[in-house]
Design a protein around this motif. Sequence first.
Motif, PDB file in Angstrom:
ATOM      1  N   GLU A 132       0.816  -1.215   0.000  1.00 56.45           N
ATOM      2  CA  GLU A 132       0.000   0.000   0.000  1.00 56.45           C
ATOM      3  C   GLU A 132       0.848   1.262   0.000  1.00 56.45           C
ATOM      4  N   VAL A 133       1.876   1.318   0.845  1.00 55.85           N
ATOM      5  CA  VAL A 133       2.580   2.591   1.042  1.00 55.85           C
ATOM      6  C   VAL A 133       3.968   2.646   0.405  1.00 55.85           C
ATOM      7  N   ASN A 134       4.569   1.496   0.118  1.00 51.91           N
ATOM      8  CA  ASN A 134       5.944   1.539  -0.386  1.00 51.91           C
ATOM      9  C   ASN A 134       6.087   2.165  -1.771  1.00 51.91           C
ATOM     10  N   PRO A 135       5.102   2.036  -2.668  1.00 49.77           N
ATOM     11  CA  PRO A 135       5.266   2.707  -3.967  1.00 49.77           C
ATOM     12  C   PRO A 135       5.513   4.210  -3.843  1.00 49.77           C
ATOM     13  N   GLU A 136       4.962   4.826  -2.819  1.00 53.68           N
ATOM     14  CA  GLU A 136       5.165   6.254  -2.598  1.00 53.68           C
ATOM     15  C   GLU A 136       6.492   6.532  -1.902  1.00 53.68           C
ATOM     16  N   LEU A 137       6.979   5.583  -1.080  1.00 51.36           N
ATOM     17  CA  LEU A 137       8.167   5.809  -0.255  1.00 51.36           C
ATOM     18  C   LEU A 137       9.457   5.282  -0.866  1.00 51.36           C
ATOM     19  N   ASN A 138       9.376   4.158  -1.575  1.00 53.03           N
ATOM     20  CA  ASN A 138      10.573   3.478  -2.084  1.00 53.03           C
ATOM     21  C   ASN A 138      11.557   3.183  -0.948  1.00 53.03           C
ATOM     22  N   ALA A 139      11.020   2.698   0.154  1.00 53.43           N
ATOM     23  CA  ALA A 139      11.861   2.322   1.296  1.00 53.43           C
ATOM     24  C   ALA A 139      12.366   0.889   1.144  1.00 53.43           C
ATOM     25  N   VAL A 140      11.483  -0.010   0.706  1.00 53.65           N
ATOM     26  CA  VAL A 140      11.835  -1.409   0.458  1.00 53.65           C
ATOM     27  C   VAL A 140      12.113  -1.557  -1.032  1.00 53.65           C
ATOM     28  N   VAL A 141      13.314  -2.022  -1.364  1.00 58.76           N
ATOM     29  CA  VAL A 141      13.694  -2.109  -2.772  1.00 58.76           C
ATOM     30  C   VAL A 141      13.777  -3.554  -3.269  1.00 58.76           C
ATOM     31  N   GLU A 142      13.571  -4.504  -2.382  1.00 55.45           N
ATOM     32  CA  GLU A 142      13.424  -5.904  -2.789  1.00 55.45           C
ATOM     33  C   GLU A 142      12.302  -6.516  -1.973  1.00 55.45           C
ATOM     34  N   ASP A 143      11.231  -6.882  -2.663  1.00 56.17           N
ATOM     35  CA  ASP A 143      10.030  -7.435  -2.035  1.00 56.17           C
ATOM     36  C   ASP A 143      10.210  -8.949  -1.868  1.00 56.17           C
ATOM     37  N   LEU A 144      10.170  -9.404  -0.608  1.00 57.66           N
ATOM     38  CA  LEU A 144      10.361 -10.831  -0.317  1.00 57.66           C
ATOM     39  C   LEU A 144       9.073 -11.466   0.194  1.00 57.66           C
ATOM     40  N   SER A 145       7.948 -10.991  -0.310  1.00 56.14           N
ATOM     41  CA  SER A 145       6.647 -11.454   0.176  1.00 56.14           C
ATOM     42  C   SER A 145       6.467 -12.958   0.075  1.00 56.14           C
ATOM     43  N   ALA A 146       6.806 -13.527  -1.065  1.00 58.40           N
ATOM     44  CA  ALA A 146       6.543 -14.956  -1.282  1.00 58.40           C
ATOM     45  C   ALA A 146       7.309 -15.825  -0.294  1.00 58.40           C
ATOM     46  N   GLU A 147       8.612 -15.569  -0.163  1.00 53.92           N
ATOM     47  CA  GLU A 147       9.372 -16.415   0.764  1.00 53.92           C
ATOM     48  C   GLU A 147       9.028 -16.106   2.221  1.00 53.92           C
ATOM     49  N   ALA A 148       8.585 -14.882   2.488  1.00 52.44           N
ATOM     50  CA  ALA A 148       8.169 -14.540   3.855  1.00 52.44           C
ATOM     51  C   ALA A 148       6.920 -15.331   4.242  1.00 52.44           C
ATOM     52  N   LEU A 149       5.960 -15.423   3.337  1.00 58.27           N
ATOM     53  CA  LEU A 149       4.740 -16.182   3.641  1.00 58.27           C
ATOM     54  C   LEU A 149       5.043 -17.671   3.777  1.00 58.27           C
ATOM     55  N   ASP A 150       5.954 -18.184   2.961  1.00 53.65           N
ATOM     56  CA  ASP A 150       6.347 -19.591   3.096  1.00 53.65           C
ATOM     57  C   ASP A 150       6.956 -19.843   4.475  1.00 53.65           C
ATOM     58  N   ARG A 151       7.815 -18.938   4.901  1.00 53.82           N
ATOM     59  CA  ARG A 151       8.451 -19.104   6.216  1.00 53.82           C
ATOM     60  C   ARG A 151       7.416 -18.981   7.338  1.00 53.82           C
ATOM     61  N   ALA A 152       6.464 -18.067   7.189  1.00 55.15           N
ATOM     62  CA  ALA A 152       5.415 -17.908   8.202  1.00 55.15           C
ATOM     63  C   ALA A 152       4.596 -19.184   8.340  1.00 55.15           C
ATOM     64  N   GLN A 153       4.258 -19.776   7.221  1.00 55.48           N
ATOM     65  CA  GLN A 153       3.478 -21.025   7.260  1.00 55.48           C
ATOM     66  C   GLN A 153       4.286 -22.146   7.909  1.00 55.48           C
ATOM     67  N   THR A 154       5.584 -22.170   7.629  1.00 57.66           N
ATOM     68  CA  THR A 154       6.453 -23.176   8.258  1.00 57.66           C
ATOM     69  C   THR A 154       6.491 -22.991   9.774  1.00 57.66           C
ATOM     70  N   LEU A 155       6.602 -21.751  10.231  1.00 55.20           N
ATOM     71  CA  LEU A 155       6.608 -21.476  11.669  1.00 55.20           C
ATOM     72  C   LEU A 155       5.278 -21.822  12.316  1.00 55.20           C
ATOM     73  N   ASP A 156       4.192 -21.569  11.620  1.00 61.11           N
ATOM     74  CA  ASP A 156       2.875 -21.913  12.157  1.00 61.11           C
ATOM     75  C   ASP A 156       2.722 -23.429  12.319  1.00 61.11           C
ATOM     76  N   ARG A 157       3.204 -24.173  11.334  1.00 58.36           N
ATOM     77  CA  ARG A 157       3.127 -25.639  11.432  1.00 58.36           C
ATOM     78  C   ARG A 157       3.993 -26.142  12.581  1.00 58.36           C
ATOM     79  N   ALA A 158       5.158 -25.548  12.744  1.00 55.06           N
ATOM     80  CA  ALA A 158       6.052 -25.969  13.832  1.00 55.06           C
ATOM     81  C   ALA A 158       5.405 -25.699  15.180  1.00 55.06           C
ATOM     82  N   ARG A 159       4.763 -24.560  15.324  1.00 57.76           N
ATOM     83  CA  ARG A 159       4.106 -24.244  16.590  1.00 57.76           C
ATOM     84  C   ARG A 159       2.969 -25.222  16.865  1.00 57.76           C
ATOM     85  N   ALA A 160       2.218 -25.557  15.823  1.00 59.98           N
ATOM     86  CA  ALA A 160       1.101 -26.500  15.978  1.00 59.98           C
ATOM     87  C   ALA A 160       1.590 -27.884  16.409  1.00 59.98           C
TER      88      ALA A 160
END
Length: 485
Positions: free
Chosen positions: A38-66
């Motif tokens: 939502e906001v980074n296109p205006e700011l250009n603070a993050v210059v490499e978007d790692l959304s896909a691998e971040a969500l994969d890691r989040a799902q892995t952590l959720d499974r580990a917690r379960a």
Amino acid sequence: MTQTDIWRLSATDLTARTRSGDLSAEDAVQSAIDRMHEVNPELNAVVEDLSAEALDRAQTLDRARAQGIPTGPLHGVPVTIKINVDQKGHATSNGVVALKDVIAPDDAPVVRNLQNAGAIVIGRTNTPEFSFRADTDNPLHGRTHNPWGRHISPGGSSGGAGAAVMAGIGALAHGNDIGGSLRFPAAANGAVTVKPGLGRVPAWNPSQQAERGLLAQSMSVQGLITRTAADLHLSMPSLIAADPRDPFHVPMPWRGEQADGPIKVAVTKETFGYDLHPEVDKALDMAREALADAGYQVEEVSPPDVFDCGRIGYRTLMGEVLTLMKGDIEAAGSQTIRDIFDVYFQEFPPVTGTELVQMLAKRSTYARDWSLFLEDYPLILSPFLPQPFFKPDRDTEGAEGVHEVLGCAVYSYAMNFMGLPAACVPAHLADLPQGPQPINVQIAARRWREDMAVDAALAIEARVGQMCLPLWDKMASAELSTLQK
């Protein structure tokens, strides 16, 4: 709290929910990613978007917690990493076009420590070329903008980190600091940080081809920029975990011995010939009152000579830069950064030859004087900069610009030269003609006592409030105004 508002949570609040199971790591990360988009296109603070691998890691952590696997202290916290530090499989470009294909073979200690604690990297943040400006722009990724408005620089060199975390892109932002690169962005954006002391956080880039200069090794430190001081107490114990790849890391606990009685704080408003702006003066008064009301024993006392220490320290660093880096800057830097370095060398005439060795020796004299002073006054409250934060590209405006940006910042780089910790925290929201602007102060501390500096920052924050709240209101109002047009 709705899914769309999860990004507003501090890391402390977030981990209370993710570790208890009230909130999944995936939901925490998804909300931060949505905010980033939502906001980074205006700011250009993050210059490499790692959304896909971040969500994969989040799902892995959720499974580990379960499955009953214990969660880390930063379980599910979205973080960003600055592009001058190695993250396996990603470019460590340092804002330089010629380095855009330098792919890290392994994680740097800070990245490994954050991930071992359960943090999840959602993106990599911008830095100026060679991470050597107090502003953030480069030919590879372009300019980062301050979420408070384009009339204020986002600071540097961790400008992408400061703008990102304050805009709500992740609860923690990694950065580093050789002369102020954590504290400049904190001051520019109204964030909170602590520059750790020498040896506190392990550091090394597996991609590097040669060791850094001795002074760069002893002045540069890794750290975090946050929206609230409490998040530093939460996250820094993980960041300082030992790593054998840094042979000079000192494995000490985050918390030191509790003080016996009120902690004495020395307050100084000395600005060494620079005008102290009324709004900075007001910020210092606010911080002083907050500390006094919190039980600190606050006294106006001049610390040892910080001006001579800072100027000699930066001139000595420039001597090392001239010897070890100038060739790379000339070969791979833009005309802008080459011009800026020419003015750096005018503002801070490089110490070379025999004098360089002598000034490295004199560093111990400065550090000893401060060490003795800090025995009586464990904390020192001072300006960070004597004026409100400067405009973008001020350091490209010749000698006068560099003098305003770096020449006045002796309270910043003196701490790097001596290897002392220093927190930077907003103490006032100034109503300036161009709009509201946060004003930060600095709190230097005894060696190894980053925790004391953060405690003091917490006391100031309790009085002043978190700057992200009025910022988010301002950003929402600007977005609404744009939609109505």
